[in-house]
Design a protein around this motif. Structure first.
Motif, PDB file in Angstrom:
ATOM      1  N   LEU A   1      -0.155   6.705   8.607  1.00 40.19           N
ATOM      2  CA  LEU A   1       1.266   6.675   8.256  1.00 40.19           C
ATOM      3  C   LEU A   1       1.979   7.994   8.537  1.00 40.19           C
TER       4      LEU A   1
ATOM      5  N   ASP B   1       2.751  13.295   4.377  1.00 41.97           N
ATOM      6  CA  ASP B   1       3.626  12.953   3.265  1.00 41.97           C
ATOM      7  C   ASP B   1       4.804  13.925   3.204  1.00 41.97           C
TER       8      ASP B   1
ATOM      9  N   GLU C   1       0.837  -1.205   0.000  1.00 43.06           N
ATOM     10  CA  GLU C   1       0.000   0.000   0.000  1.00 43.06           C
ATOM     11  C   GLU C   1       0.873   1.257   0.000  1.00 43.06           C
ATOM     12  N   ARG C   2       1.955   1.250   0.742  1.00 45.06           N
ATOM     13  CA  ARG C   2       2.831   2.427   0.772  1.00 45.06           C
ATOM     14  C   ARG C   2       3.467   2.672  -0.591  1.00 45.06           C
ATOM     15  N   ARG C   3       3.878   1.613  -1.251  1.00 50.72           N
ATOM     16  CA  ARG C   3       4.451   1.777  -2.591  1.00 50.72           C
ATOM     17  C   ARG C   3       3.408   2.296  -3.576  1.00 50.72           C
TER      18      ARG C   3
ATOM     19  N   ALA D   1      -4.052   7.481   4.658  1.00 48.53           N
ATOM     20  CA  ALA D   1      -2.597   7.309   4.769  1.00 48.53           C
ATOM     21  C   ALA D   1      -1.995   8.330   5.721  1.00 48.53           C
TER      22      ALA D   1
ATOM     23  N   GLU E   1       5.107   3.048   8.951  1.00 42.54           N
ATOM     24  CA  GLU E   1       5.086   1.701   8.373  1.00 42.54           C
ATOM     25  C   GLU E   1       3.682   1.126   8.285  1.00 42.54           C
ATOM     26  N   GLY E   2       2.760   1.630   9.079  1.00 46.18           N
ATOM     27  CA  GLY E   2       1.410   1.086   9.058  1.00 46.18           C
ATOM     28  C   GLY E   2       1.315  -0.189   9.870  1.00 46.18           C
TER      29      GLY E   2
ATOM     30  N   HIS F   1       2.435  10.221  -2.262  1.00 44.82           N
ATOM     31  CA  HIS F   1       2.392  10.276  -0.802  1.00 44.82           C
ATOM     32  C   HIS F   1       3.514   9.409  -0.236  1.00 44.82           C
ATOM     33  N   GLU F   2       4.638  10.044   0.076  1.00 39.42           N
ATOM     34  CA  GLU F   2       5.786   9.335   0.639  1.00 39.42           C
ATOM     35  C   GLU F   2       5.847   9.637   2.130  1.00 39.42           C
ATOM     36  N   SER F   3       5.456   8.692   2.951  1.00 38.08           N
ATOM     37  CA  SER F   3       5.386   8.888   4.397  1.00 38.08           C
ATOM     38  C   SER F   3       6.447   8.050   5.083  1.00 38.08           C
TER      39      SER F   3
ATOM     40  N   ALA G   1       2.911   6.015  -2.864  1.00 37.84           N
ATOM     41  CA  ALA G   1       4.045   6.826  -3.316  1.00 37.84           C
ATOM     42  C   ALA G   1       4.099   6.897  -4.847  1.00 37.84           C
TER      43      ALA G   1
END
Length: 399
Positions: free
Chosen positions: A170, A173, A62-64, A166, A77-78, A72-74, A67
Protein backbone atom coordinates in the motif's frame (compact mmCIF):
# COMPACT_ATOMS: atom_id res chain seq x y z
CA UNK A 1 0.63 8.43 21.48
CA UNK A 2 -0.38 9.57 18.00
CA UNK A 3 -3.52 9.16 16.00
CA UNK A 4 -4.54 5.54 15.48
CA UNK A 5 -2.95 4.30 18.70
CA UNK A 6 0.65 4.11 17.54
CA UNK A 7 3.60 5.15 19.60
CA UNK A 8 5.78 8.10 18.72
CA UNK A 9 8.23 5.72 17.06
CA UNK A 10 5.54 4.49 14.69
CA UNK A 11 5.01 1.08 16.33
CA UNK A 12 1.58 -0.20 17.45
CA UNK A 13 0.99 0.06 21.19
CA UNK A 14 0.63 -3.02 23.36
CA UNK A 15 -2.98 -2.00 24.05
CA UNK A 16 -4.16 -1.80 20.44
CA UNK A 17 -1.87 -4.38 18.86
CA UNK A 18 -3.78 -7.40 20.25
CA UNK A 19 -7.07 -6.02 18.90
CA UNK A 20 -5.47 -5.37 15.54
CA UNK A 21 -3.99 -8.87 15.43
CA UNK A 22 -7.34 -10.42 16.45
CA UNK A 23 -9.23 -8.58 13.74
CA UNK A 24 -6.38 -9.28 11.32
CA UNK A 25 -6.76 -12.99 11.99
CA UNK A 26 -10.46 -12.80 11.10
CA UNK A 27 -9.84 -10.81 7.90
CA UNK A 28 -6.85 -13.02 7.08
CA UNK A 29 -8.99 -16.13 7.39
CA UNK A 30 -11.63 -14.49 5.19
CA UNK A 31 -8.98 -13.67 2.62
CA UNK A 32 -7.59 -17.20 2.72
CA UNK A 33 -11.07 -18.62 2.22
CA UNK A 34 -11.66 -16.20 -0.66
CA UNK A 35 -8.46 -17.27 -2.37
CA UNK A 36 -8.93 -20.99 -1.80
CA UNK A 37 -12.60 -21.10 -2.72
CA UNK A 38 -12.98 -18.16 -5.07
CA UNK A 39 -9.94 -18.47 -7.33
CA UNK A 40 -11.89 -20.38 -10.00
CA UNK A 41 -13.99 -17.24 -10.46
CA UNK A 42 -10.88 -15.42 -11.65
CA UNK A 43 -10.62 -17.88 -14.53
CA UNK A 44 -14.12 -17.07 -15.75
CA UNK A 45 -14.22 -13.72 -17.59
CA UNK A 46 -17.85 -13.09 -16.67
CA UNK A 47 -17.15 -13.57 -12.95
CA UNK A 48 -13.98 -11.49 -12.76
CA UNK A 49 -15.72 -8.13 -12.11
CA UNK A 50 -17.65 -9.56 -9.15
CA UNK A 51 -14.53 -11.24 -7.75
CA UNK A 52 -12.64 -7.98 -8.17
CA UNK A 53 -15.29 -6.11 -6.20
CA UNK A 54 -15.06 -8.63 -3.36
CA UNK A 55 -11.28 -8.33 -3.30
CA UNK A 56 -11.56 -4.51 -3.30
CA UNK A 57 -14.00 -4.56 -0.37
CA UNK A 58 -11.78 -6.88 1.64
CA UNK A 59 -8.74 -4.70 0.88
CA UNK A 60 -10.70 -1.62 1.98
CA UNK A 61 -11.64 -3.39 5.21
CA UNK A 62 -7.95 -4.19 5.79
CA UNK A 63 -7.00 -0.55 5.22
CA UNK A 64 -9.55 0.63 7.76
CA UNK A 65 -8.28 -1.93 10.28
CA UNK A 66 -4.68 -0.80 9.74
CA UNK A 67 -5.59 2.86 10.11
CA UNK A 68 -7.78 2.31 13.19
CA UNK A 69 -5.58 0.02 15.24
CA UNK A 70 -2.06 0.54 13.89
CA UNK A 71 -2.23 4.15 12.73
CA UNK A 72 -1.10 3.09 9.25
CA UNK A 73 -2.85 5.50 6.87
CA UNK A 74 -1.58 4.80 3.35
CA UNK A 75 -2.56 6.16 -0.03
CA UNK A 76 -2.57 2.81 -1.88
CA UNK A 77 -5.69 0.77 -2.52
CA UNK A 78 -4.24 -2.73 -2.54
CA UNK A 79 -5.37 -5.63 -4.67
CA UNK A 80 -5.28 -9.38 -4.95
CA UNK A 81 -1.58 -9.51 -4.04
CA UNK A 82 -2.17 -7.52 -0.87
CA UNK A 83 -5.17 -9.64 0.11
CA UNK A 84 -3.18 -12.87 -0.50
CA UNK A 85 -0.21 -11.67 1.56
CA UNK A 86 -2.51 -10.49 4.34
CA UNK A 87 -4.30 -13.85 4.30
CA UNK A 88 -1.05 -15.72 4.97
CA UNK A 89 0.30 -13.26 7.53
CA UNK A 90 -3.00 -12.84 9.38
CA UNK A 91 -3.81 -16.53 9.56
CA UNK A 92 -0.42 -17.86 10.65
CA UNK A 93 0.43 -14.92 12.93
CA UNK A 94 -2.96 -15.20 14.62
CA UNK A 95 -2.51 -18.96 14.98
CA UNK A 96 0.86 -18.51 16.69
CA UNK A 97 -0.42 -15.78 19.01
CA UNK A 98 -3.54 -17.73 20.00
CA UNK A 99 -1.53 -20.87 20.75
CA UNK A 100 0.93 -18.90 22.89
CA UNK A 101 -1.96 -17.21 24.71
CA UNK A 102 -3.73 -20.54 25.26
CA UNK A 103 -0.57 -22.04 26.73
CA UNK A 104 -0.04 -19.00 28.99
CA UNK A 105 -3.62 -19.11 30.28
CA UNK A 106 -3.42 -22.88 30.81
CA UNK A 107 -0.21 -22.63 32.83
CA UNK A 108 -1.40 -19.63 34.86
CA UNK A 109 -4.77 -21.16 35.74
CA UNK A 110 -3.21 -24.53 36.50
CA UNK A 111 -0.58 -23.06 38.79
CA UNK A 112 -3.11 -20.80 40.51
CA UNK A 113 -5.47 -23.74 41.04
CA UNK A 114 -2.71 -25.79 42.64
CA UNK A 115 -1.80 -22.93 44.98
CA UNK A 116 -5.42 -22.23 45.94
CA UNK A 117 -6.45 -25.81 46.70
CA UNK A 118 -3.11 -26.58 48.36
CA UNK A 119 -2.39 -29.61 46.26
CA UNK A 120 0.95 -28.47 44.90
CA UNK A 121 3.67 -31.08 44.78
CA UNK A 122 7.35 -30.32 45.42
CA UNK A 123 9.39 -30.07 42.25
CA UNK A 124 13.20 -30.10 42.49
CA UNK A 125 14.99 -27.74 40.11
CA UNK A 126 18.66 -28.42 39.61
CA UNK A 127 20.94 -25.82 38.08
CA UNK A 128 24.74 -25.75 37.83
CA UNK A 129 25.86 -25.29 41.44
CA UNK A 130 22.31 -24.65 42.65
CA UNK A 131 19.51 -26.98 43.77
CA UNK A 132 16.09 -25.50 44.42
CA UNK A 133 12.90 -27.22 45.49
CA UNK A 134 9.71 -25.40 44.50
CA UNK A 135 6.07 -26.27 44.10
CA UNK A 136 4.28 -27.25 40.94
CA UNK A 137 1.89 -24.31 41.39
CA UNK A 138 4.69 -21.75 41.58
CA UNK A 139 6.42 -23.38 38.64
CA UNK A 140 3.19 -23.23 36.67
CA UNK A 141 2.71 -19.54 37.45
CA UNK A 142 6.31 -18.80 36.45
CA UNK A 143 5.96 -20.69 33.19
CA UNK A 144 2.61 -18.99 32.56
CA UNK A 145 4.11 -15.53 33.03
CA UNK A 146 6.93 -16.46 30.64
CA UNK A 147 4.40 -17.71 28.09
CA UNK A 148 2.36 -14.52 28.55
CA UNK A 149 5.45 -12.42 27.89
CA UNK A 150 6.14 -14.51 24.79
CA UNK A 151 2.54 -13.90 23.68
CA UNK A 152 3.00 -10.13 24.02
CA UNK A 153 6.22 -10.27 21.99
CA UNK A 154 4.56 -12.43 19.32
CA UNK A 155 1.64 -9.98 19.17
CA UNK A 156 3.95 -6.98 18.65
CA UNK A 157 5.92 -8.94 16.05
CA UNK A 158 2.70 -9.86 14.24
CA UNK A 159 1.60 -6.23 14.25
CA UNK A 160 5.01 -5.12 12.93
CA UNK A 161 4.81 -7.76 10.18
CA UNK A 162 1.30 -6.54 9.38
CA UNK A 163 2.59 -2.99 8.95
CA UNK A 164 5.49 -4.21 6.82
CA UNK A 165 3.10 -6.01 4.45
CA UNK A 166 0.93 -2.89 4.27
CA UNK A 167 3.96 -0.70 3.53
CA UNK A 168 5.04 -3.12 0.79
CA UNK A 169 1.70 -3.28 -0.99
CA UNK A 170 0.00 0.00 0.00
CA UNK A 171 2.97 2.32 0.33
CA UNK A 172 4.35 4.15 3.37
CA UNK A 173 2.05 5.38 6.07
CA UNK A 174 1.33 9.00 6.92
CA UNK A 175 4.13 9.28 9.44
CA UNK A 176 6.71 7.77 7.08
CA UNK A 177 5.58 10.05 4.26
CA UNK A 178 5.97 13.02 6.58
CA UNK A 179 9.46 11.87 7.57
CA UNK A 180 10.47 11.49 3.93
CA UNK A 181 9.00 14.87 3.10
CA UNK A 182 11.00 16.51 5.87
CA UNK A 183 14.15 14.82 4.56
CA UNK A 184 13.38 16.02 1.01
CA UNK A 185 12.78 19.57 2.19
CA UNK A 186 16.02 19.54 4.17
CA UNK A 187 17.94 18.31 1.13
CA UNK A 188 16.17 20.87 -1.09
CA UNK A 189 17.03 23.68 1.29
CA UNK A 190 20.68 22.67 1.24
CA UNK A 191 20.56 22.40 -2.54
CA UNK A 192 19.01 25.85 -2.88
CA UNK A 193 21.78 27.38 -0.77
CA UNK A 194 24.39 25.68 -2.94
CA UNK A 195 22.62 26.79 -6.12
CA UNK A 196 22.55 30.40 -4.89
CA UNK A 197 26.26 30.25 -4.08
CA UNK A 198 27.02 28.75 -7.51
CA UNK A 199 24.98 31.48 -9.19
CA UNK A 200 26.81 34.18 -7.28
CA UNK A 201 30.16 32.74 -8.34
CA UNK A 202 29.00 32.62 -11.95
CA UNK A 203 27.87 36.25 -11.84
CA UNK A 204 31.21 37.24 -10.32
CA UNK A 205 33.04 35.44 -13.14
CA UNK A 206 30.87 37.15 -15.75
CA UNK A 207 31.55 40.55 -14.22
CA UNK A 208 35.27 39.91 -13.83
CA UNK A 209 35.94 38.29 -17.19
CA UNK A 210 33.57 40.44 -19.26
CA UNK A 211 32.34 43.70 -17.80
CA UNK A 212 35.46 44.49 -15.79
CA UNK A 213 37.76 43.91 -18.76
CA UNK A 214 35.60 46.13 -20.95
CA UNK A 215 35.63 48.81 -18.26
CA UNK A 216 39.41 48.70 -17.97
CA UNK A 217 39.81 48.97 -21.75
CA UNK A 218 37.41 51.92 -21.85
CA UNK A 219 39.28 53.69 -19.07
CA UNK A 220 42.59 53.19 -20.86
CA UNK A 221 41.26 54.57 -24.15
CA UNK A 222 39.78 57.62 -22.44
CA UNK A 223 43.03 58.17 -20.60
CA UNK A 224 45.03 58.02 -23.79
CA UNK A 225 42.62 60.41 -25.49
CA UNK A 226 42.87 62.88 -22.62
CA UNK A 227 46.63 62.62 -22.68
CA UNK A 228 46.62 63.19 -26.44
CA UNK A 229 44.48 66.32 -26.06
CA UNK A 230 46.30 67.82 -23.09
CA UNK A 231 49.86 67.06 -24.19
CA UNK A 232 51.90 70.07 -25.29
CA UNK A 233 51.07 71.02 -28.86
CA UNK A 234 49.50 67.66 -29.62
CA UNK A 235 46.00 69.04 -29.99
CA UNK A 236 47.04 72.02 -32.12
CA UNK A 237 48.17 69.95 -35.02
CA UNK A 238 45.98 68.13 -37.48
CA UNK A 239 47.60 64.79 -36.70
CA UNK A 240 47.06 65.26 -32.95
CA UNK A 241 43.38 66.06 -33.39
CA UNK A 242 42.92 63.09 -35.70
CA UNK A 243 44.62 60.77 -33.22
CA UNK A 244 42.47 62.08 -30.36
CA UNK A 245 39.31 61.63 -32.44
CA UNK A 246 40.35 58.07 -33.26
CA UNK A 247 40.85 57.26 -29.58
CA UNK A 248 37.47 58.76 -28.70
CA UNK A 249 35.82 56.66 -31.43
CA UNK A 250 37.48 53.55 -30.01
CA UNK A 251 36.30 54.52 -26.53
CA UNK A 252 32.75 54.99 -27.82
CA UNK A 253 32.84 51.55 -29.47
CA UNK A 254 34.18 50.00 -26.28
CA UNK A 255 31.43 51.69 -24.26
CA UNK A 256 28.82 50.14 -26.54
CA UNK A 257 30.42 46.75 -26.02
CA UNK A 258 30.42 47.36 -22.29
CA UNK A 259 26.70 48.14 -22.36
CA UNK A 260 26.06 45.00 -24.40
CA UNK A 261 28.07 42.99 -21.90
CA UNK A 262 26.10 44.47 -19.01
CA UNK A 263 22.82 43.68 -20.74
CA UNK A 264 24.05 40.13 -21.33
CA UNK A 265 24.94 39.67 -17.67
CA UNK A 266 21.59 41.08 -16.59
CA UNK A 267 19.81 38.81 -19.07
CA UNK A 268 21.66 35.76 -17.72
CA UNK A 269 20.70 36.70 -14.18
CA UNK A 270 17.00 37.14 -14.98
CA UNK A 271 15.35 38.27 -18.22
CA UNK A 272 12.75 41.01 -17.82
CA UNK A 273 10.83 39.53 -20.76
CA UNK A 274 9.94 36.54 -18.61
CA UNK A 275 7.87 38.72 -16.26
CA UNK A 276 6.61 41.20 -18.82
CA UNK A 277 5.87 38.99 -21.83
CA UNK A 278 5.87 35.45 -20.52
CA UNK A 279 7.74 32.20 -21.06
CA UNK A 280 7.21 32.01 -24.84
CA UNK A 281 8.78 35.43 -25.46
CA UNK A 282 11.67 34.72 -23.07
CA UNK A 283 12.44 31.43 -24.82
CA UNK A 284 12.25 33.14 -28.21
CA UNK A 285 14.84 35.60 -26.92
CA UNK A 286 17.07 32.77 -25.73
CA UNK A 287 16.73 31.11 -29.13
CA UNK A 288 17.76 34.31 -30.92
CA UNK A 289 20.86 34.65 -28.74
CA UNK A 290 21.90 31.01 -29.16
CA UNK A 291 23.81 31.48 -32.41
CA UNK A 292 22.46 28.20 -33.86
CA UNK A 293 18.97 27.28 -35.11
CA UNK A 294 16.65 26.71 -32.12
CA UNK A 295 13.05 25.61 -32.66
CA UNK A 296 10.57 26.19 -29.85
CA UNK A 297 7.29 24.24 -29.74
CA UNK A 298 5.11 25.90 -27.11
CA UNK A 299 2.30 23.55 -26.11
CA UNK A 300 1.05 25.23 -22.93
CA UNK A 301 -2.51 26.51 -22.77
CA UNK A 302 -1.68 29.28 -20.28
CA UNK A 303 1.14 30.71 -18.22
CA UNK A 304 2.45 28.48 -15.42
CA UNK A 305 2.82 29.86 -11.92
CA UNK A 306 5.80 32.17 -11.52
CA UNK A 307 8.24 29.79 -9.84
CA UNK A 308 7.48 26.97 -12.28
CA UNK A 309 7.74 29.33 -15.24
CA UNK A 310 11.13 30.54 -14.02
CA UNK A 311 12.42 27.00 -13.52
CA UNK A 312 11.28 25.96 -17.01
CA UNK A 313 13.00 28.96 -18.54
CA UNK A 314 16.34 28.40 -16.81
CA UNK A 315 16.33 24.67 -17.62
CA UNK A 316 15.77 25.46 -21.30
CA UNK A 317 18.32 28.27 -21.38
CA UNK A 318 21.02 26.28 -19.59
CA UNK A 319 20.46 23.28 -21.85
CA UNK A 320 20.67 25.51 -24.95
CA UNK A 321 23.86 27.15 -23.67
CA UNK A 322 25.48 23.79 -22.90
CA UNK A 323 24.50 22.40 -26.29
CA UNK A 324 26.10 25.34 -28.12
CA UNK A 325 29.11 25.79 -25.87
CA UNK A 326 30.12 22.23 -25.02
CA UNK A 327 28.42 19.88 -27.49
CA UNK A 328 28.88 21.88 -30.74
CA UNK A 329 25.21 21.34 -31.56
CA UNK A 330 23.93 22.55 -34.92
CA UNK A 331 20.22 22.16 -34.28
CA UNK A 332 18.24 22.41 -31.03
CA UNK A 333 14.59 21.59 -30.33
CA UNK A 334 12.68 22.87 -27.29
CA UNK A 335 9.27 21.30 -26.60
CA UNK A 336 6.94 22.42 -23.81
CA UNK A 337 3.96 20.23 -22.95
CA UNK A 338 1.51 19.70 -20.11
CA UNK A 339 -1.07 17.34 -18.73
CA UNK A 340 -3.60 17.65 -15.93
CA UNK A 341 -1.03 17.80 -13.13
CA UNK A 342 2.39 18.54 -14.58
CA UNK A 343 4.17 20.76 -17.08
CA UNK A 344 7.42 19.73 -18.75
CA UNK A 345 10.12 21.01 -21.05
CA UNK A 346 12.34 18.79 -23.19
CA UNK A 347 15.45 20.12 -24.92
CA UNK A 348 17.05 17.94 -27.60
CA UNK A 349 20.18 18.66 -29.63
CA UNK A 350 22.33 16.90 -32.22
CA UNK A 351 25.63 17.62 -30.48
CA UNK A 352 28.34 15.21 -29.49
CA UNK A 353 26.69 14.28 -26.17
CA UNK A 354 28.50 13.25 -23.03
CA UNK A 355 26.77 15.80 -20.78
CA UNK A 356 27.49 15.17 -17.09
CA UNK A 357 24.39 15.47 -14.85
CA UNK A 358 26.72 16.08 -11.91
CA UNK A 359 28.29 19.11 -13.60
CA UNK A 360 27.84 22.55 -12.13
CA UNK A 361 25.13 23.82 -14.48
CA UNK A 362 22.97 20.70 -14.68
CA UNK A 363 23.31 19.85 -10.98
CA UNK A 364 22.22 23.39 -10.10
CA UNK A 365 19.18 23.01 -12.35
CA UNK A 366 18.38 19.65 -10.75
CA UNK A 367 18.41 21.27 -7.30
CA UNK A 368 16.14 24.06 -8.53
CA UNK A 369 13.70 21.55 -10.04
CA UNK A 370 13.70 19.28 -6.98
CA UNK A 371 12.96 22.28 -4.77
CA UNK A 372 9.63 22.51 -6.64
CA UNK A 373 8.91 18.76 -6.30
CA UNK A 374 9.94 18.20 -9.90
CA UNK A 375 12.29 15.81 -11.69
CA UNK A 376 15.17 16.47 -14.07
CA UNK A 377 16.50 13.75 -16.34
CA UNK A 378 19.51 13.90 -18.65
CA UNK A 379 20.09 11.40 -21.45
CA UNK A 380 23.36 12.16 -23.19
CA UNK A 381 25.32 9.17 -24.46
CA UNK A 382 28.77 9.81 -25.96
CA UNK A 383 28.31 10.86 -29.56
CA UNK A 384 24.84 12.24 -28.86
CA UNK A 385 22.11 13.11 -29.18
CA UNK A 386 21.35 14.78 -25.85
CA UNK A 387 17.93 15.21 -24.28
CA UNK A 388 17.28 17.13 -21.07
CA UNK A 389 13.77 16.86 -19.61
CA UNK A 390 12.31 18.68 -16.63
CA UNK A 391 8.87 17.82 -15.26
CA UNK A 392 7.26 19.96 -12.57
CA UNK A 393 3.86 20.01 -10.90
CA UNK A 394 1.59 22.83 -11.99
CA UNK A 395 0.96 23.76 -8.37
CA UNK A 396 4.06 22.99 -6.29
CA UNK A 397 3.49 22.02 -2.68
CA UNK A 398 4.18 24.73 -0.19
CA UNK A 399 7.58 24.12 1.32
Amino acid sequence: MTRGGSTAAGRPSLVRAPVGVLLGTVTGAAGLALICLGWPALLVPAARPAAGRVVARLAALERRRLARWYGHESAGEGGLGFVAARALVGTFAGYACFNALFLAVLLLLGGLWDLVRGGSEPVPVTLPGVRVVTSSGALGLTAGLAALTLTALLTLAAAALDRAVAARFLGPDRQERLRRRVAELTASRTGIVRAVDDERRRIERDLHDGVQQRGVALAMLLGRARHQITSDGAASGEAGRARAAELIDQAYTESRRLLDELRGVAWRIYPTALDELGLRAALDGAAERAGVPVTVHYGLAGRPVAEVETALYFVAREAITNAVKHAAARDILVVLSEDERTVSVAISDDGRGGADPAGGGLSGLARRVRALDGELSVHSPPGGPTKVTATLPKAPACG
